[in-house]
Write an enzyme that holds these catalytic residues in place. Structure first.
Site, PDB file in Angstrom:
ATOM      1  N   LYS A   1       3.581   6.543   4.676  1.00  6.69           N
ATOM      2  CA  LYS A   1       2.615   5.501   4.322  1.00  6.69           C
ATOM      3  C   LYS A   1       3.121   4.126   4.727  1.00  6.69           C
ATOM      4  CE  LYS A   1      -1.270   4.070   2.706  1.00  6.69           C
ATOM      5  NZ  LYS A   1      -1.180   2.963   3.671  1.00  6.69           N
TER       6      LYS A   1
ATOM      7  N   SER B   1       0.794  -1.232   0.000  1.00  3.20           N
ATOM      8  CA  SER B   1       0.000   0.000   0.000  1.00  3.20           C
ATOM      9  C   SER B   1       0.823   1.278   0.000  1.00  3.20           C
ATOM     10  CB  SER B   1      -0.946   0.018   1.202  1.00  3.20           C
ATOM     11  OG  SER B   1      -2.061  -0.814   0.961  1.00  3.20           O
TER      12      SER B   1
ATOM     13  N   LYS C   1       0.029   3.768  -2.641  1.00  2.00           N
ATOM     14  CA  LYS C   1      -0.969   4.830  -2.539  1.00  2.00           C
ATOM     15  C   LYS C   1      -0.342   6.216  -2.436  1.00  2.00           C
ATOM     16  CE  LYS C   1      -4.633   1.936  -0.542  1.00  2.00           C
ATOM     17  NZ  LYS C   1      -4.007   0.667  -0.153  1.00  2.00           N
TER      18      LYS C   1
ATOM     19  N   SER D   1      -5.671   3.644   4.551  1.00  2.00           N
ATOM     20  CA  SER D   1      -5.127   2.744   3.527  1.00  2.00           C
ATOM     21  C   SER D   1      -6.238   2.032   2.758  1.00  2.00           C
ATOM     22  CB  SER D   1      -4.175   1.714   4.149  1.00  2.00           C
ATOM     23  OG  SER D   1      -3.344   1.150   3.152  1.00  2.00           O
TER      24      SER D   1
END
Length: 376
Positions: A218, A56, A59, A111
């Site tokens: 992140k 993720s 992202k 997320s």
């Protein structure tokens, strides 16, 4: 009316600095990179160019493209197709209305894979079209060992990056003030749904709570990728970006790596000309001196760091001139071409306007402007 042109000077400065000692311990991540965000200078690496799934942390790119597309307040009506994706979610359902900015919050805090997919449709009309934007942006940033195959980071063939490339991406994204604000938010109250109602999303990044100066960025995890983390922190104007891929002890390792970076990175002042004279039209003096508002510097640890400096100065200025008037700037760029910062040139003194319509040689103000423009 005549326009003032701008004189541009450029030079490249090489800093010669003593190198830091080797990192005191080996982290157990498969891949890692620690980078100075402004210059792209690497402080620590481990298999930094090895391609791996990045989960993720993908992202970061999805959110960046969403923010750069603009119109963050526009409302999006969610469809079944938009959220036909498995995994983590910000709770979107068909028929919900949600803004593009709320989708970015849903990606960077919660997320949400649903938020990432919905963003792809909202920005580009479909996932394939959005992936083309992601890969084009990766090439623009200089991510030479990255290919995006999903907007969410779910495992897929040909979906990979490297610790170095993800550090480049995070450094680039953090230059966007909205991205930086959102990724550094620990919790946010949002209103979306059908009908919209208040929700609270919480950031999965524990460093925001446990590390002094943390500003995001992140988290990520799949069975194939292992634990992935892209983090950043700031102290005294220095921003460091840290990336680990497949790291079971990421919180502790990022804290240690960031500490190491802050301890071994120093402010390096640049030996650069900081004053110039600019012609003055219709003033009681023909020239005005300008100086920088601060001595230019960068942060560095390496033996050799390349910095490009561009000087932008007005080719002439009309009187009156007040002390402190901005008449140009110095722009600094890292060796990778990334913009670092801009420092103003300001007037050192006061230049009053002439009271007569002609100068001492009998030339009119108009004639003098023409002379300056032509460089005679």
């Amino acid at each position: 009316m005549f326009k003032k042109s701008v004189i541009v000077f450029a030079c490249v400065i090489i800093l010669l600095i003593s190198s830091v000692q080797g990192f005191a311990f080996d982290i157990d991540a498969s891949c890692a990179a620690l980078m100075i965000a402004d210059t792209g200078e690497l402080i620590y690496t481990k298999n930094a160019d090895v391609r791996r799934p990045m989960a993720s942390t993908t992202k970061i790119m999805t959110a960046l493209i969403a923010l750069e597309s603009g119109d963050l307040d526009r409302e999006i009506t969610v469809t079944d197709e938009m959220i036909n994706v498995e995994g983590t979610s910000m709770g979107l359902l068909p028929g919900d209305t949600v803004s593009l900015e709320e989708l970015v919050y849903g990606m960077l805090l919660q997320s949400g894979n649903d938020a990432a997919n919905c963003t792809a449709y909202a920005v580009s009309g479909g996932v394939d079209e959005f992936l083309a934007l992601m890969n084009c942006k990766a090439e623009e940033i200089g991510m030479r060992n990255t290919h995006f195959a999903t907007p969410s980071g779910l495992d897929a063939d040909e979906h990979y990056s490297t610790a170095y490339d993800m550090a480049l991406l995070a450094s680039y994204a953090l230059a966007n003030p909205v991205f930086r604000r959102i990724c550094s938010t620990y919790s946010a109250s949002l209103t979306y749904g059908n009908p919209p109602y208040a929700r609270r999303l919480t950031n999965h990044n524990r460093l925001l709570k446990i590390y002094d100066g943390a500003i995001g960025v992140k988290t990520g995890f799949t069975k194939k990728s292992g634990r992935c983390l892209v983090s950043a922190a700031q102290r005294d104007g220095l921003v460091l970006v840290c990336v680990t891929l497949n790291d079971s002890n990421d919180w502790d390792n990022h804290s240690k790596l960031l500490d190491y970076g802050f301890e071994n990175t120093n402010k390096q002042f640049l030996d650069f000309r900081d004053n110039y004279d600019i012609p003055v039209v219709s003033g009681n003096s023909d020239r005005v001196s300008v100086t920088l508002t601060e001595k230019p510097f960068v942060y560095s640890v390496s033996e050799k760091s390349e910095i490009k400096a561009d000087v932008y100065l007005d080719s002439f200025v009309y009187a009156p001139v007040q002390k402190g008037d901005r008449l140009g700037c110095l722009r600094l760029y890292g060796g990778n071409g990334r913009f670092i910062k801009e420092i103003p040139f300001i007037a050192d003194g006061v230049i009053d306007a002439e009271t007569e319509s002609a100068d001492r040689n009998g030339k009119s103000v108009f004639d003098r402007i023409i002379k300056y423009i032509k460089g005679k």
